[in-house]
Design an enzyme around this catalytic site. Structure first.
Site, short mmCIF file in Angstrom:
data_model
loop_
_atom_site.label_atom_id
_atom_site.label_comp_id
_atom_site.label_asym_id
_atom_site.label_seq_id
_atom_site.Cartn_x
_atom_site.Cartn_y
_atom_site.Cartn_z
N TYR A 175 0.85 -1.18 0.00
CA TYR A 175 0.00 0.00 0.00
C TYR A 175 0.90 1.25 0.00
O TYR A 175 1.87 1.31 0.78
CB TYR A 175 -0.89 -0.03 1.25
CG TYR A 175 -1.77 1.17 1.37
CD1 TYR A 175 -2.82 1.37 0.48
CD2 TYR A 175 -1.55 2.13 2.35
CE1 TYR A 175 -3.62 2.49 0.58
CE2 TYR A 175 -2.35 3.25 2.46
CZ TYR A 175 -3.39 3.42 1.56
OH TYR A 175 -4.18 4.54 1.66
N ASP A 219 -0.48 -7.66 6.51
CA ASP A 219 -1.59 -6.74 6.26
C ASP A 219 -2.64 -7.52 5.47
O ASP A 219 -2.42 -7.86 4.30
CB ASP A 219 -1.08 -5.51 5.49
CG ASP A 219 -2.16 -4.47 5.24
OD1 ASP A 219 -3.35 -4.85 5.14
OD2 ASP A 219 -1.82 -3.28 5.09
N LYS A 268 -11.72 -0.44 4.74
CA LYS A 268 -11.97 -1.18 3.52
C LYS A 268 -13.07 -2.24 3.75
O LYS A 268 -14.19 -1.88 4.05
CB LYS A 268 -10.66 -1.79 3.01
CG LYS A 268 -9.48 -0.79 3.04
CD LYS A 268 -9.66 0.40 2.12
CE LYS A 268 -8.64 1.51 2.33
NZ LYS A 268 -7.25 1.13 2.31
C1 LIG Z 1 -6.02 1.57 2.78
C2 LIG Z 1 -4.94 0.66 3.20
C3 LIG Z 1 -4.13 0.95 4.30
C4 LIG Z 1 -4.26 2.25 5.06
O1 LIG Z 1 -5.47 2.36 5.70
P1 LIG Z 1 -6.26 3.75 5.97
O2 LIG Z 1 -7.46 3.30 6.67
O3 LIG Z 1 -6.52 4.38 4.63
O4 LIG Z 1 -5.34 4.60 6.78
C5 LIG Z 1 -3.16 0.02 4.67
N1 LIG Z 1 -3.00 -1.13 3.99
C6 LIG Z 1 -3.75 -1.44 2.92
C7 LIG Z 1 -3.53 -2.73 2.22
C8 LIG Z 1 -4.75 -0.56 2.49
O5 LIG Z 1 -5.49 -0.88 1.42
#
Ligand SMILES: *Cc1c(COP(=O)(O)O)cnc(C)c1O
Length: 384
Positions: free
Chosen positions: A102, A173, A198
């Site tokens: 990301y 992640d 997400k």
């Molecule tokens: C969006 C995202 C983040 C960061 O999250 P936020 O809620 O936008 O701060 C981290 N890792 C991945 C894979 C993401 O898609």
């Protein structure tokens, strides 16, 4: 008796609501900053909302149950979660990360963690052997799988074996798959990161982040950090994420079904040069993804024949917004080169395959025919 996944999405591990005698089905929003003490040296368990809040505790309990962790901590965003996680490390520590991450994580590591004395090796964890990059200062491995946006699949079990052998913290992640499709603790991870913005929240309306762990020692250190840095999720946003999670299994199934239909359409489009989706049989990553996840998700990336066509599609879709983010009810079309990965140095970006012909789709839960019609008209209206 342990609940099944979709029941846990409603209640977590235990149906232990504090109903306060009202019979309320929806968990209350405890919109309070502080709590009264019954006496000197006596606490209700709640002292101040930076430390504990019942609504936040409920969403943490649900997320911990979904991932099978001993604890989950809810932060104000995914980046706030990752920033707090980095406080586990000291100047001089070395981390191994994947090159394809990301964009916000790349920015944090390059501009904040490095300034704080942490060093990184950025490798392609889907191809390179992590073992070759371990030094005496290496403390952790940090990956996403499938990666963002190139959808490379990383073998979680294989990395976990190396991490265990060298005593490294293994961080995954899991935002792209959500615990509905992929549960990294069962494959050897120590810490799971989520952007709750997400799939968990799932409605493109709330920012949130989670750190989940299956280790008591890590949980204790993270609890100290969340109360110290103060980036915990607010009561109202905790409630919105709780509500979002209730429909996680339904949304994941429908979005995946739509994504598969769009992949089939894109694979037949002459102006689409390549489709990156781990669920295409025979594609790189298909077998590993199948062995470690129960689905392929609803994220996909595709390459079109020219930069001009990419730009045309971005301004010509009528139903699908051209917007960052992912994992929500609405399908979103993203241009990684100028959006999510704009801050990544150009040479790194191109090396990772993120060219100006690359488009990313986060597929939502609309009617799949409407989505395909929209993409078709955007492509067919292009005059080269
Ligand atoms: C969006 C995202 C983040 C960061 O999250 P936020 O809620 O936008 O701060 C981290 N890792 C991945 C894979 C993401 O898609």
């Amino acid at each position: 008796m342990e609940y099944e996944f979709s029941t846990k999405c409603l209640y977590g591990d235990k149906k232990g609501y504090n109903f306060e005698g009202t019979g309320a089905i929806s968990f209350p929003i405890y919109q309070t900053a502080t709590y009264a003490h019954p006496g000197v040296g006596v606490s209700t368990g709640f002292d101040y909302s930076r430390l504990q809040n019942p609504t936040r505790q409920q969403v943490e309990q649900v997320v911990a149950a979904l991932e099978g962790g001993v604890d989950a901590l809810a932060f104000s965003s995914g980046m706030a979660a990752i920033a707090a996680l980095m406080e586990l490390f000291q100047p001089g520590d070395h981390l191994i990360t994947d090159t394809d991450l990301y964009g916000g994580s790349i920015r944090l590591f390059r501009n904040v963690s490095e300034k704080n004395g942490i060093t990184f090796s950025r490798i392609d964890c889907s191809a390179d052997d992590v073992e070759n990059y371990i030094t005496e200062n290496t403390k952790a491995v940090f990956i996403e799988t499938p990666t963002n946006p190139m959808m490379n699949v990383i073998d979680i079990r294989r990395i976990s074996e190396t991490a265990k052998k060298y005593g490294l913290l293994f961080i995954v992640d899991n935002t792209f798959m959500s615990p509905y499709f992929q549960r990294p603790f069962e494959l050897g991870a120590d810490v799971i990161v989520h952007s709750g913005t997400k799939f968990l929240g799932g409605h493109n309306d709330t920012l949130a982040g989670f750190l989940v762990t299956n280790r008591e020692d890590i949980s204790e250190r993270l609890r100290f950090l969340i109360k110290t840095v103060g980036s915990g999720l607010s009561p109202f946003d905790s409630w919105l994420i709780l509500r979002g999670i209730k429909t996680l299994p339904l949304r994941m199934e429908k979005a995946q079904e739509n994504a598969k239909a769009i992949v089939d359409f894109l694979l037949r489009e002459p102006r689409v040069k390549k489709v990156y989706y781990p669920g295409i049989p025979g594609s790189r990553g298909y077998e590993i993804c199948k062995s470690q996840a129960s689905g392929f998700g609803s994220m996909l990336t595709f390459e079109v024949e020219s930069r001009e066509l990419a730009h045309h599609i971005l301004k010509s879709t009528k139903l699908i917004p051209f917007a960052e983010s992912l994992g929500g009810t609405e399908t979103l079309l993203t241009y990684p080169a100028t959006q999510t990965h704009a801050d990544v140095p150009e040479d790194v970006r191109i090396e990772n395959g993120i060219t100006d012909k690359i488009l990313r789709l986060s597929v939502g839960i609309e009617d799949k025919g409407d989505l395909i019609d929209d993409l078709r008209q955007a492509m067919e209206s292009f005059q080269s």
